[in-house]
Design a protein around this motif. Structure first.
Motif, PDB file in Angstrom:
ATOM      1  N   ARG B  40       0.493  -1.346   0.002  1.00 32.77           N
ATOM      2  CA  ARG B  40       0.068   0.161  -0.474  1.00 32.77           C
ATOM      3  C   ARG B  40       1.088   1.104  -0.469  1.00 32.77           C
ATOM      4  NH1 ARG B  40      -4.527   0.964  -0.181  1.00 32.77           N
ATOM      5  NH2 ARG B  40      -6.173  -0.287  -0.311  1.00 32.77           N
ATOM      6  N   TRP B  52      -1.525  -4.040  -8.404  1.00 36.01           N
ATOM      7  CA  TRP B  52      -2.442  -2.375  -8.918  1.00 36.01           C
ATOM      8  C   TRP B  52      -2.629  -2.441  -9.985  1.00 36.01           C
ATOM      9  CZ3 TRP B  52      -3.417  -0.674  -4.357  1.00 36.01           C
ATOM     10  CH2 TRP B  52      -2.517  -1.011  -3.037  1.00 36.01           C
ATOM     11  N   ARG B 237      -0.045   7.876  -5.290  1.00 26.45           N
ATOM     12  CA  ARG B 237      -0.628   6.155  -4.887  1.00 26.45           C
ATOM     13  C   ARG B 237       0.174   5.133  -6.020  1.00 26.45           C
ATOM     14  NH1 ARG B 237      -6.100   5.365  -4.849  1.00 26.45           N
ATOM     15  NH2 ARG B 237      -5.401   3.510  -3.146  1.00 26.45           N
TER      16      ARG B 237
END
Lengths: 309, 268
Positions: B40, B52, B237
């Motif tokens: 993460r 992902w 991210r």
């Protein structure tokens, strides 16, 4: 030759001369309507009155330029003085774009020269390797740079692991971050035109200079550099101009305190400032600057081309 | 002609060239590697994983990415097609139209989107749409993209046309081919690599554009770059790295294609 380059080369035949008005019509229409007319509208907007939270009121006003150049104090009733805040942003942008151009030249020239002196087969591979980052998404490249330069990013990890630094360096949100970002963004834009110029250079000239006992560094500075000057200028334009109006590098790598012209303009339209006439005025000033730079360099280039040819 | 150019190579220049390539590629490679990270956090490496990539397609943000991808690709396809047609037509007039008065001015107009800083063009187009009362949305992005793609399509197309001698068409017409036949049977096929290369470059330019799109897009209409930018503002991210890597790979394939196609020589 210079005139030919500036107008996109000469025509090779006049077979389509009778139809050329029709053939050019779509390009004139689209570019005229969506680029040229809008630039004039932008000039008009810079002389209009701002509307609260974006847009304009169609009333003539010099407020935008007044705000840019003149400081009348907080309540607007002080004796007018020169407003330095925006001039400083412009000055810093010019400075950073200039440093980026210089850095790109320092790395880009040896690269272009090296590639141009490879055998023909290898040259294509090298140029191809430079071409890919030239076309690849600038946003993603800038995001990757942000990822690399973070406080806990790979660069700091590496430097700490080697033991060069004890504490992580803060690069993001500093002028240094912006500087690295500009350099990284436009490096391929320097290499390709330089390469194109050096590739056309006739190395017999170097040969002749060597026969006359010129040392190698003299051959470079006195023979090669003057001969490839048009490419040098083209590379500098292609790095300096987009750097000057850059938005992504200052925004993603500089943060709120390291404004460049691009961020200033962006804030008037997309951000909280919402002052369209001021944004239009700042854009006009940027455009004027760029056109000045282009004119000076184009004249230089014409002179260089005449000298070489 | 290239009499021993090697002799004038400087030893340090090789090192600088490798440094240059390292600088250009290292950030992209690092992001690519980290997009496969099974973690993460973006800082620590926890082993290889495709999670992902799966996240991009089925994760919480997938709807946003899918509509952004649809907008990006459809706009790029339409804008590049129209720009290529406009650019080919303009190139015919510029390269096969002899000398004429507005030639330099026209070339200036075509190069304008390349010469002017992108943010200035963005401001100008936004003001234009605002003045004529055009609601910002998909259409405004498309129109802006058509305009700024034209020079990128034009350059390879006109360069190609310049490399094809007028005598090929002349020969066909001496043999009683009409002007239209000479165009369709001779010039167009020889032009095809240039046209295709121009189309691909215009496609990439449209797909990658952020600044102009960000100015002229309406609320709620996103393209991939504006969606990525919006996410990055809240921090990088891992799913953004995955989608960036996919876009990088896609651009690389297109640029490679364009590179090889523009080197096809049909004049021999």
């Amino acid at each position: 030759m210079a005139g030919g380059a500036a107008s996109g080369g000469d025509a090779t035949s006049d077979a389509y001369a009778p139809a050329r008005g029709w053939l050019l019509l779509p390009a004139w229409l689209v570019l005229g309507l969506v680029v040229l007319v809008p630039v004039f509208l932008m000039l008009v907007y810079s002389f209009l009155t701002k509307e609260f939270r974006g847009g304009v009121i169609w009333e003539f006003s010099l407020a935008a330029y007044d705000q840019f150049f003149i400081d009348r104090g907080l309540f607007g009733d002080d004796p007018p003085r020169i407003e330095w805040a925006y001039i400083q942003i412009f000055w810093r942008s010019i400075w950073q774009a200039g440093v980026a151009t210089l850095l790109c030249l320092i790395i880009g020239f040896p690269t272009a020269y090296f590639i141009a002196t490879r055998p023909a087969q290898q040259r294509n591979i090298w140029v191809f390797l430079i071409t890919i980052p030239y076309w690849v998404n600038l946003l993603i490249r800038t995001v990757s740079m942000r990822f690399i330069l973070r406080d806990q990013g790979p660069l700091n990890d590496f430097l700490q692991w080697v033991g060069v630094i004890g504490e992580p360096l803060t690069i993001i949100n500093t002028n240094l971050g912006v500087q690295i970002g500009l350099f990284y963004s436009y490096l391929p834009f320097m290499v390709l035109p330089l390469y194109a110029a050096i590739e056309r250079y006739n190395f017999a000239l170097s040969e002749a200079a060597a026969d006359l006992y010129a040392p190698r560094h003299k051959i470079l500075t006195r023979v090669v550099l003057p001969a490839v000057k048009p490419g040098l200028i083209a590379g500098c334009i292609l790095v300096f101009v987009p750097s000057l109006g850059s938005f992504l590098a200052p925004d993603l790598l500089g943060g709120a305190r390291n404004f460049m012209i691009g961020s200033l303009i962006d804030e008037q339209f997309k951000g909280s400032a919402g002052n369209w006439p001021f944004g239009a005025a700042a854009s006009m000033i940027l455009l004027t600057l760029v056109l000045l730079v282009l004119m000076v360099l184009a004249r230089q280039q014409a002179r260089a081309a005449r000298g070489a040819g | 002609m290239r009499v021993g150019a090697d002799r004038f190579a400087f030893p340090g220049f090789r090192t600088l060239t490798f440094l240059c390539l390292f600088i250009l590629y290292a950030p992209l490679l690092v992001v690519t590697v980290y997009s496969f990270n099974d973690s993460r956090s973006i800082t620590t490496w926890e082993g290889f994983s495709l999670r992902w990539y799966v996240d991009v397609f089925v994760g919480p943000d997938s709807a946003k990415f899918k509509s952004a991808a649809f907008n990006s690709f459809s706009i790029a396809l339409i804008a590049a097609s129209v720009a290529t047609a406009v650019a080919t037509s303009a190139a015919l007039a510029m390269v096969r139209g002899g000398r004429f008065k507005l030639r330099t001015a026209t070339f200036g107009l075509i190069s304008l989107p390349i010469l002017v800083p992108e943010i200035v063009t963005a401001v100008a187009i936004l003001i234009f749409f605002n003045t004529i009362g055009f609601t910002r949305g998909y259409m405004t992005i498309l129109i802006a993209h058509i305009a700024f793609c034209i020079p990128f399509a034009y350059l390879p197309i006109s360069a190609r046309m310049q490399g094809i001698e007028g005598s090929f068409e002349q020969a066909a017409m001496d043999l009683y081919a009409t002007r239209a036949q000479a165009f369709r049977r001779i010039l167009l096929p020889m032009m095809m690599p240039g046209i295709f290369a121009g189309f691909l470059l215009a496609f990439i330019i449209s797909l990658d554009d952020f600044i102009i799109t960000n100015f002229v897009k309406g609320a709620g209409v996103e393209t991939l770059p504006t969606a990525i930018f919006g996410s990055v503002k809240q921090g990088i991210r891992p799913n953004i790295m995955a989608i960036s890597t996919m876009l990088l790979a896609f651009s690389t394939v297109i640029v490679t294609l364009s590179w090889f196609i523009s080197r096809i020589d049909r004049t021999k």
